[in-house]
Enzyme design. Structure first.
Site, PDB file in Angstrom:
ATOM      1  N   PHE A  17       0.862  -1.195   0.000  1.00 17.64           N
ATOM      2  CA  PHE A  17       0.000   0.000   0.000  1.00 17.64           C
ATOM      3  C   PHE A  17       0.889   1.232   0.000  1.00 17.64           C
ATOM      4  O   PHE A  17       1.693   1.425   0.909  1.00 17.64           O
ATOM      5  CB  PHE A  17      -0.919   0.025   1.228  1.00 17.64           C
ATOM      6  N   ASP A  23       9.212   2.780   1.870  1.00 19.72           N
ATOM      7  CA  ASP A  23       8.031   3.527   2.313  1.00 19.72           C
ATOM      8  C   ASP A  23       7.856   3.289   3.808  1.00 19.72           C
ATOM      9  O   ASP A  23       7.325   2.265   4.240  1.00 19.72           O
ATOM     10  CB  ASP A  23       6.816   3.027   1.515  1.00 19.72           C
ATOM     11  N   LYS A  75       2.567  10.154   8.770  1.00 18.57           N
ATOM     12  CA  LYS A  75       1.886   9.630   9.974  1.00 18.57           C
ATOM     13  C   LYS A  75       2.475  10.122  11.300  1.00 18.57           C
ATOM     14  O   LYS A  75       2.215  11.231  11.710  1.00 18.57           O
ATOM     15  CB  LYS A  75       1.866   8.112   9.912  1.00 18.57           C
ATOM     16  N   THR A 105       2.809  24.610  -4.395  1.00 17.46           N
ATOM     17  CA  THR A 105       2.662  25.895  -3.701  1.00 17.46           C
ATOM     18  C   THR A 105       3.269  25.869  -2.303  1.00 17.46           C
ATOM     19  O   THR A 105       4.129  26.682  -1.968  1.00 17.46           O
ATOM     20  CB  THR A 105       1.176  26.289  -3.585  1.00 17.46           C
TER      21      THR A 105
END
Lengths: 488, 488
Positions: free
Chosen positions: A208, A315, A346, A370
């Site tokens: 995931f 990850d 997280k 931005t």
């Protein structure tokens, strides 16, 4: 329900409380969850937003679902036991528990107010103190060998901007110093090659990595995450080892399984329809079911990525910032060379990726947006780090996790038809139920027993407590797990 | 440099100051920008992050680039004139200027601290006050006809989750109540059709909708934004009207140009390789060069999207929240039916999209992520709205903008070889220079004259002031523009 093993009576003199003033345990006085007050609250919210995934509302007395000890405003550090013993912690994202005194103090600092009120576009007008803030926050936690940080706001954006960096790096190497062609420039404006090249990211079945269009093409958890959304059809997944637990008892067959998976990965790297530019992998597949692999497997991946010139992205969105007993889970692998990129989010409350200087784009504004993250949440990361260091919270996760895992094995051995495959590192623990339905029932009963946690994969239950979770909290959990298992 | 028209001497008795205690004007005492202190600061930062796009560092005295009146900590509302008169405002994202008293007050409210310290995963454990917060913040600004809000953290994520909603909606309609097939479920896990369907989003040449993999496939500003990044090759762009300014003087030819673009758009909708499911358009193409189109054109697009069953997404990330003289720029179009989706970010400090209930996914967790926005920034949106309403800031943008535009036309007529195509709505104004090089020189000279602003498109300069920008600030800008133009 009786406690057969007496977890609640235990003392742990080796662990001083990390948090003062907590209630002694969870109290649930509703007979169904969500309770009537949460239901009413969700009904109001559902007029504006989809609430079908919601089951608790937190934080104010009138929404406390009848808990007798709701969190009192301003009360110091009722860290863990708010209404439930929270073993899920806002999808593994709360590092210090609820109402952390350190975070409350930092919340009204002049620096914080400055960043709240005068939010910069960090890429063009960084705040004068930004370098210092990064040095004292994220960079202090930079994985060995990675000297740069790209800041972002969530895990998905972190992974996707990391993929972009990998693609730009690959194309730069391919050009080998030659100029960008006019064909490149014109075709990319039509989303066509060679300017928009047909390149791929490789990831793993069960992995995931997020849910936007690039990351979703690397996510392979379940159909409902991917269905109906256009995807990059040449991006590749490879099998993740399906190991047997406990790992140490099945080493021979697990080694074989990992070798099989490495061989398939190499085969796919060699024969991919589109060149594989990056490989992304979780240290522990979390959403996919708390699937583990050995340091040897990850070293094998590092070797393959080196061999085929592929950027290795680890990850650490869910595993990072302490819960596994290492600050970064990949530290435990002792890789011969560091990963090229480590992404995070997280528990740091902010997000981004660490990398080396070679992964900077070859021109400004190419990997850009931005805000480039939110400095408010980066300031929080500084406080989180300070708390982790001063209270030795990574060590706490290792020790508390070892205790919890040991006792979960005891319960597993007592109720082997209910609980199996207890596994994990630090407090990053999980076990299996026989099937999805029984898992869901078990999760619901744990909630009624005062423990909030979540499922993962087809039939697993995962624990993702805050870093101030200690043995005395583990006892509350163990008591509930044992009671629910005994009645299952 | 003399001020020929005497802007600085003007008085505007029709406008009471919205902000107290500002310095009388910008003061630049460095002869090059970035100045020596910013250069030193950027050098330190560049060790950790790419700083090639950065040119100013704000917010602390030692980084003030020699400005004689740096912002003093805690000093109330030095709103606009910090070091520069800021006409770019953190890439159009600062609504109330620097050190807004209202935002400072809100920054240490108990609610804010709660949301800073106990950050929820809004999809599963929303805070008890979340419905009320939404009702009093974003929903109060919901565009007419749109009753729902999906919260996110940035404009890119807003657009991409909106695309996902459109794709899921389209496939649901296509299934017409039939069950999802096993082929759908298995193929999507391989990123292949029919589960990962070959569907497209349509946007416009010169449009900017973000830089991740889905949004970048709808962005068509310049090659450097897109080069080297894999894209969805069947997604479609169509020409955006190239109008002549001032619009009212060229209505006949502009009408013809818009009809031409509508005809091409329809042609592309009919003959697309992959079904076009959503169309996304900015009310004013911003990054692409401040390109305008008439309400009639947008009504034409609404008619086409209705005719072909396409979800119409209006991207108000840059135009939204007041600067055009309407709260939402699309309000000025008086569409016969509202857009299906309106996305926002920037001046709201938070992001997301408004929509109708039909665009909720058919199951929970399908359009989902861990945080689903940051409630801290949603709380700020509430304060921003209150300030906009109590100080009538949308009207201020309309009035101040009208004055500024009128005077820019005067300067344009005086220096027609330098400045042309003055255009815009409210304070959302722009003009052209003869070519990219001269534009860049003009921007640099404006900075030395005390005005920070940005370019857009190949040769335009855009103004994106805060909503408390008034005529007296416009005079400072006009004085600088005139001086720089006279020396160009």
């Amino acid at each position: 329900m009786a406690t057969s093993r007496g977890y609640l009576g235990r003392t742990h003199e080796d662990q001083q409380p990390l948090v003062q003033g907590e209630p002694s345990g969870p109290k649930i006085i509703t007979s169904a969850i969500p309770g009537p007050k949460t239901k009413a609250g969700l009904e109001r919210l559902d007029k504006l937003q989809d609430t079908r995934a919601a089951f608790i509302m937190t934080g104010s007395n009138d929404m406390s679902d009848g808990n007798q000890e709701p969190r009192r405003k301003g009360k110091e550090c009722l860290s863990i036991l708010v209404m439930y013993l929270d073993m899920f912690c806002q999808i593994a994202s709360l590092p210090l528990g609820y109402n952390s005194k350190a975070l409350i103090d930092a919340a009204s600092s002049p620096e914080m107010i400055q960043m709240l009120v005068n939010r910069p576009a960090l890429g063009i007008v960084p705040h004068g103190t930004w370098a210092k803030t990064l040095e004292h926050s994220l960079m202090r936690a930079a994985p060995k060998g990675l000297t740069q940080v790209f800041t972002a706001m969530c895990g998905t954006c972190s992974n996707e901007t990391a993929y972009k960096a990998a693609f730009m790096y690959y194309q730069k190497q391919k050009r080998g110093g030659n100029e960008i062609t006019s064909e490149d420039l014109s075709t990319c404006m039509r989303n066509e090659g060679p300017g928009s090249p047909d390149l791929a990211v490789m990831s793993f079945d069960g992995g995931f990595h997020g849910r936007l269009f690039g990351s979703l093409s690397t996510t392979y958890t379940k159909p409902l995450h991917k269905l109906d959304i256009p995807a990059f059809s040449n991006w590749v997944s490879s099998p993740f080892p399906a190991l047997r637990y406990p790992l140490e008892k099945h080493q021979v067959e697990n080694d074989k399984e990992e070798e099989r998976c490495l061989a398939i990965a190499e085969e796919k790297m060699k024969n991919a329809k589109s060149p594989i530019v990056a490989l992304i992998v979780e240290p522990i597949q979390s959403e996919g079911g708390d699937n583990h692999a050995s340091p040897r497997f990850f070293q094998g991946l590092r070797d393959l990525t080196k061999k085929y010139g592929i950027i290795m992205i680890v990850d650490e969105v869910q595993t990072g910032v302490g819960p596994t007993g290492h600050f970064w889970a990949h530290e435990a692998w002792n890789l011969t060379s560091p990963p090229d990129i480590v992404t995070f989010s997280k528990k740091f409350q902010t997000a981004g990726w660490f990398h080396g200087p070679e992964l900077r784009a070859d021109a400004p504004y190419r990997n850009f947006n931005t805000w480039l993250g939110d400095p408010v949440r980066v300031l929080q990361a500084k406080t989180i780090l300070e708390e982790i260091e001063s209270k030795d919270l990574v060590k706490n996760a290792a020790e508390t996790g070892a205790y919890l895992k040991k006792e979960l094995h005891v319960i597993e051995n007592t109720y082997p038809k209910v609980i199996s495959a207890v596994r994990g590192l630090g407090t990053f623990l999980a076990f299996d139920l026989p099937n999805p339905q029984e898992r869901d029932v078990f999760v619901a009963r744990l909630r009624l027993a005062g423990v909030n946690t979540g499922g993962c994969g087809p039939k697993s239950i995962r624990f993702r407590p805050m870093l101030v979770f200690q043995k005395r909290h583990a006892d509350i959990l163990l008591d509930a797990v044992e009671r629910v298992a005994s009645q299952h």
